[in-house]
Design an enzyme around this catalytic site. Structure first.
Site, PDB file in Angstrom:
ATOM      1  N   PHE A 309     -28.989 -11.653  13.345  1.00  0.00           N
ATOM      2  CA  PHE A 309     -29.811 -11.287  14.494  1.00  0.00           C
ATOM      3  C   PHE A 309     -28.968 -11.161  15.756  1.00  0.00           C
ATOM      4  O   PHE A 309     -28.082 -11.983  16.011  1.00  0.00           O
ATOM      5  CB  PHE A 309     -30.894 -12.342  14.751  1.00  0.00           C
ATOM      6  CG  PHE A 309     -31.938 -12.423  13.684  1.00  0.00           C
ATOM      7  CD1 PHE A 309     -33.159 -11.772  13.826  1.00  0.00           C
ATOM      8  CD2 PHE A 309     -31.717 -13.169  12.528  1.00  0.00           C
ATOM      9  CE1 PHE A 309     -34.133 -11.864  12.840  1.00  0.00           C
ATOM     10  CE2 PHE A 309     -32.686 -13.270  11.543  1.00  0.00           C
ATOM     11  CZ  PHE A 309     -33.899 -12.609  11.698  1.00  0.00           C
ATOM     12  N   ASP A 310     -29.265 -10.154  16.532  1.00  0.00           N
ATOM     13  CA  ASP A 310     -28.820 -10.100  17.923  1.00  0.00           C
ATOM     14  C   ASP A 310     -29.747 -11.019  18.712  1.00  0.00           C
ATOM     15  O   ASP A 310     -30.837 -11.359  18.241  1.00  0.00           O
ATOM     16  CB  ASP A 310     -28.912  -8.651  18.417  1.00  0.00           C
ATOM     17  CG  ASP A 310     -28.688  -8.538  19.911  1.00  0.00           C
ATOM     18  OD1 ASP A 310     -27.663  -9.058  20.386  1.00  0.00           O
ATOM     19  OD2 ASP A 310     -29.548  -7.961  20.597  1.00  0.00           O
TER      20      ASP A 310
END
Length: 609
Positions: A309-310
């Protein structure tokens, strides 16, 4: 073309003729029965022959060729009833297939129906006298009037007026968004209050909404590896059935048996079963706000074992706000003006937050003109403002320029933006961003579905990244990463044998989205997200991610069920044929029933909405 346009009428006519044939048979009018069956064979057989001939032009031996040879041969040996029933059953299956595909594509039509059809065109921004025109007549640069309660017809920029727009269909924002001069607007969103004059920047298929529709349409025509394998199998299977039928006919001298092999060997359920699952699965997911760029993307989603995930714009709302402001050198008002001048050139979420703070601080002075503006990837912006050399960004940007960027007044666990003018640190702002609603539940649901490795990669420093996701179930949190560093990290995961998906919002995430085995983007991200990602969560809600995994699993399971049904049907038909329990007409009935079964099975994906 004529036959495809009148498919329903042909089936109705053949059904009437079939009833007439059986009435004639029971009444002792064999000539009526035979004539009706021949008529059925001609009405339904001609389109089969046309399609078979068309496939042969491309060197494809199709299913229609098998049926066409079988029907012509049955008529030639006087088996009119067999020929008529085979054609009628095949036509019924063909009609059901068309109806089902049309039904499964209704989700796309529902999206299309949301797209604006007309617009109110004006000549100048301040005019209120308009002409209603078709949306296809709008060109880039045109001025349009948007009234309260109406759809915004284009992607564009507000040039006059103000109001609030419901953008949930595009960005997933739960609250109406304030629109004033220079605000961006999206096609398909609703102006809930106010009146706007909008200058068109993107029209028709080029709008964000148009691209979403186009993506789903393309996706439904895509194929998984399984489907491509089935198609290749059919290309070899059909000639094999022809050879077997010919060999059986020559060896046994039983032409009827050879023709029956041709009829029963049609892999109709195998050919239709996979597309039905694909179209229904992608269409159903689209209605839930999850757009897959193809069935292959959903197939890949079932194989992922690592989700990366960013942070900003993905787990957080991407709408940061300015908190503490620390003036280090010079005039606070002048420093804020310089900062606002340079951020006015950026569309980054941090830039929008800083400009909003600047306006609320009561600063009404005109901003400075800037020149030589240059974005430094993952660091900030360099520019010349009012003749002065300016840097705006993180500590890394200033340190690389030889400027001491640390200050004891800044919290180590908060994100901050620094301003340096003429190589002097002038100003520091602490900024904060809130987690999106449902993030914790989404990660928990993902864990229940599969033992994923969950990784967070962030451009913020390690302390900020860890504080932001404190209490969330991540296996690994890594900060201080540039976009290229994120891509390299994913390469390392792949080299270690992990099937990796990257979830980002398209802002500086392109390298990671591109290199991951599967790219998943938030719909509220940039256009780059739509271009690069394989799956788009239109409403930007992390809670849709476990739902997408469930849909992917359902689609693939449904596809394999249909393949199993189709292969078992063919196997059982041949066993029944050679043991004397199945004949041409009864075998064709079983064959068409198998097509109906796989169609109904595929339709279950729609009912799961």
């Amino acid at each position: 073309m004529f036959f495809s346009q009148h498919k329903k009428g042909s089936v109705v006519l053949m059904t009437i003729l079939l009833i007439a044939a059986y009435l004639g048979r029971f009444s002792g009018l064999d000539w009526l029965a035979d004539l009706s069956m021949v008529a059925i064979a001609v009405i339904g057989g001609l389109p089969l022959i046309v399609r078979a001939a068309g496939a042969l032009r491309f060197k494809i031996i199709s299913i229609e060729l098998l049926v066409s040879i079988a029907v012509v041969s049955a008529i030639a040996i006087g088996e009119y009833s067999e020929a008529g029933i085979v054609v009628w059953l095949f036509s019924i299956g063909d009609f059901l297939e068309a109806v089902t595909l049309k039904k499964t594509r209704k989700s796309i039509q529902e999206l299309v129906d949301l797209a604006p059809k007309t617009a109110l065109k004006i000549n100048q921004p301040h005019e209120r006298v308009f002409t209603q025109v078709d949306i296809d007549e709008i060109e880039k640069g045109d001025y349009l009037l948007v009234k309260t309660g109406s759809q915004i017809p284009v992607d564009g920029r507000v040039v006059d007026g103000s109001g609030y727009a419901d953008q949930a269909s595009i960005t997933g924002e739960s609250k109406p968004s304030r629109k004033t001069i220079d605000s961006s607007v999206f096609a398909g969103t609703i102006l809930t209050s106010g009146t706007l004059a909008v200058q068109a920047e993107k029209v028709g298929e080029d709008t964000t909404f148009g691209k979403l529709i186009e993506l789903v349409e393309e996706a439904q025509d895509s194929q998984t590896k399984t489907q491509r394998l089935i198609d290749r199998f059919s290309q070899f299977y059909t000639p094999l059935v022809l050879v077997i039928a010919a060999a059986v006919g020559l060896i046994t001298k039983d032409l009827r048996l050879a023709i029956t092999i041709l009829v029963l060997g049609c892999p109709g359920a195998l050919v239709i079963g996979v597309p039905i699952s694909t179209v229904a699965g992608i269409g159903s997911a689209a209605k839930q706000g999850m757009i897959a760029k193809g069935s292959a993307a959903l197939d890949q989603l079932t194989k992922i074992d690592t989700l990366v995930f960013d942070k900003t714009g993905t787990l957080t709302t991407g709408q940061p706000s300015v908190g503490k402001v620390i003036n280090i050198n010079g005039s606070l008002a002048e420093n804020l003006k310089i900062l606002a001048s340079i951020e006015h050139e950026s569309d980054h979420p941090l830039a929008r937050a800083i400009l909003e703070y600047y306006q609320k601080s009561g600063q009404n002075d005109a901003i400075y003109p800037i020149s030589n503006s240059q974005i430094v990837d993952g660091r900030g912006i360099k520019a010349t403002v009012n003749g002065q050399s300016v840097l705006v960004g993180n500590e890394r940007l200033l340190n690389e320029a030889g400027i001491a960027a640390s200050t004891s007044q800044l919290s180590a666990t908060s994100s901050h933006v620094l301003l340096a003018v003429n190589e002097e640190l002038r100003l520091a702002l602490e900024v904060s961003d809130q987690l999106r609603g449902g993030v914790k539940d989404a990660l928990h649901d993902l864990r229940k579905l599969k033992d994923y490795q969950l990784v967070l990669l962030s451009g913020d420093n390690q302390a900020v990244a860890e504080k932001t996701v404190a209490g969330l179930d991540f296996d690994l949190v890594v900060g201080d990463l540039l976009p290229v560093d994120k891509a390299e990290f994913i390469k390392k995961l792949q080299a270690a044998g992990h099937q990796t998906a990257f979830v980002g919002d398209g802002i500086n995430d392109n390298p990671a989205l591109s290199i991951a085995d599967l790219g998943i983007a938030m719909g509220s991200g940039t256009e780059a997200a739509i271009e690069v990602a394989d799956i788009i969560l239109v409403d930007s809600s992390p809670t849709k991610l476990p739902i997408a995994v469930k849909y992917a699993k359902k689609m693939m399971r449904n596809m394999y069920e249909n393949i199993t049904i189709a292969l078992l049907t063919v196997l059982l038909l041949f066993i029944g044929l050679f043991t004397g329990y199945i004949y041409m007409a009864s075998g064709m009935l079983v064959h068409e029933l198998s097509i109906l079964i796989v169609i109904l099975n595929g339709m279950r994906l729609i009912r799961h909405n």
